[in-house]
Design a protein around this motif. Structure first.
Motif, PDB file in Angstrom:
ATOM      1  N   PRO A  25       0.858  -1.202   0.027  1.00  0.00           N
ATOM      2  CA  PRO A  25       0.002   0.011   0.120  1.00  0.00           C
ATOM      3  C   PRO A  25       0.994   1.277   0.179  1.00  0.00           C
ATOM      4  O   PRO A  25       1.955   1.341   0.190  1.00  0.00           O
ATOM      5  N   ILE A  26       0.338   2.435  -0.224  1.00  0.00           N
ATOM      6  CA  ILE A  26       0.910   3.646   0.022  1.00  0.00           C
ATOM      7  C   ILE A  26       1.538   3.879   1.315  1.00  0.00           C
ATOM      8  O   ILE A  26       0.716   3.569   2.559  1.00  0.00           O
ATOM      9  N   SER A  27       2.667   4.264   1.520  1.00  0.00           N
ATOM     10  CA  SER A  27       3.300   4.271   2.603  1.00  0.00           C
ATOM     11  C   SER A  27       2.493   5.176   3.620  1.00  0.00           C
ATOM     12  O   SER A  27       1.934   6.283   3.389  1.00  0.00           O
ATOM     13  N   GLY A  28       2.335   4.767   5.061  1.00  0.00           N
ATOM     14  CA  GLY A  28       1.600   5.510   6.111  1.00  0.00           C
ATOM     15  C   GLY A  28      -0.049   5.443   5.924  1.00  0.00           C
ATOM     16  O   GLY A  28      -0.710   5.661   6.837  1.00  0.00           O
ATOM     17  N   HIS A  29      -0.486   4.659   4.858  1.00  0.00           N
ATOM     18  CA  HIS A  29      -2.009   4.170   4.875  1.00  0.00           C
ATOM     19  C   HIS A  29      -2.312   3.344   5.912  1.00  0.00           C
ATOM     20  O   HIS A  29      -1.897   2.273   5.935  1.00  0.00           O
ATOM     21  N   VAL A  30      -3.355   3.736   6.803  1.00  0.00           N
ATOM     22  CA  VAL A  30      -3.512   2.740   7.863  1.00  0.00           C
ATOM     23  C   VAL A  30      -4.730   1.916   7.294  1.00  0.00           C
ATOM     24  O   VAL A  30      -4.558   0.498   7.681  1.00  0.00           O
ATOM     25  N   SER A  31      -5.458   2.138   6.297  1.00  0.00           N
ATOM     26  CA  SER A  31      -6.706   1.225   5.789  1.00  0.00           C
ATOM     27  C   SER A  31      -6.276   0.213   4.664  1.00  0.00           C
ATOM     28  O   SER A  31      -5.347   1.053   3.635  1.00  0.00           O
ATOM     29  N   LEU A  32      -6.449  -0.861   4.583  1.00  0.00           N
ATOM     30  CA  LEU A  32      -6.153  -1.660   3.312  1.00  0.00           C
ATOM     31  C   LEU A  32      -7.287  -2.612   2.922  1.00  0.00           C
ATOM     32  O   LEU A  32      -7.770  -3.180   3.786  1.00  0.00           O
ATOM     33  N   PHE A  33      -7.827  -2.675   1.613  1.00  0.00           N
ATOM     34  CA  PHE A  33      -8.885  -3.330   1.464  1.00  0.00           C
ATOM     35  C   PHE A  33      -8.433  -4.355   0.253  1.00  0.00           C
ATOM     36  O   PHE A  33      -7.788  -4.064  -0.746  1.00  0.00           O
TER      37      PHE A  33
END
Lengths: 114, 112
Positions: A25-33
């Motif tokens: 994911p994009i660095s620092g992104h909390v949510s992942l789907f």
């Protein structure tokens, strides 16, 4: 990296084989789907992570599907004993926070099960 | 299951014309988002409209939202051949964890 990356981009598996799909994911992104997109259809939700916690796995179609995000960044979607109906594009998306914001999608992994 | 229903399923226009796509949904939402998908590529976020907004603009895009009718429209003005793609609406429901529920999409073809 600038965006969400996924690997491999294409995967051909024989029926019964196990596969593992990776999402950065994009660095620092909390949510992942994770989403599954069948040919000619819109994406359908599979599972959601907030950091390393898997908060929703209601969309996983069977117990052959398993996802993890052990350190709260990279995630892996594993499919055991693949079936032909698992053939689809698997999309990963990330979002900055757990609030209701836009999601940034990766290019997807196209899985073909023979 | 898919909540949104885009209309039409396919749309073919000439460059310079406007394209309008509609989306209907079923539940109460926090926001509605439109995405574009080129053949074989990932989804690109176009615009997000929140449930308390009625209209939003971004460049050549105009989105409307009518929560009483549970519907939204996407207008692309002065279309270009590069706009050829599939367009999806996605709803982020009030309850839950911001997971998106997508429609089946509208396939737009813009001919030069």
């Amino acid at each position: 990296g600038a965006g969400v990356s996924q690997s491999p981009r294409y995967k051909v598996a024989k029926r019964g084989q196990d596969v593992a799909l990776r999402c950065d994911p994009i660095s620092g992104h909390v949510s992942l789907f994770w989403y599954q997109q069948a040919l000619g259809q819109g994406p359908e939700f599979l599972t959601y992570f907030q950091n390393e916690a898997q908060l929703d796995k209601s969309g996983l179609p069977s117990d052959r599907f398993f996802a993890e995000r052990p350190e709260g960044s990279v995630s892996t979607l594993k499919i055991q004993r693949t079936q032909q109906e698992d053939s689809a594009v698997y999309l990963c998306a990330s979002s900055f926070s757990s609030s209701h914001n836009e999601q940034f999608f990766g290019p997807g992994t196209r899985l073909t099960v023979l | 299951s898919q909540q949104g229903e885009e209309d039409p399923q396919a749309l073919s226009i000439q460059e310079g014309e406007n394209a309008t796509m509609n989306c209907s949904y079923k539940t109460s939402i926090n926001n509605l988002q439109w995405y574009r998908q080129n053949s074989g590529r990932g989804l690109v976020h176009l615009i997000l409209i929140r449930s308390n907004e009625r209209e939003k603009h971004s460049g050549r895009l105009r989105v409307t939202l009518d929560t009483s009718k549970k519907s939204s429209s996407l207008l692309i003005t002065a279309s270009r051949a590069a706009d050829t793609a599939s367009y999806f609406c996605a709803t982020d429901e009030e309850s839950g964890y911001s997971t998106l529920t997508f429609g089946k999409g509208t396939m737009l073809l813009v001919s030069p």
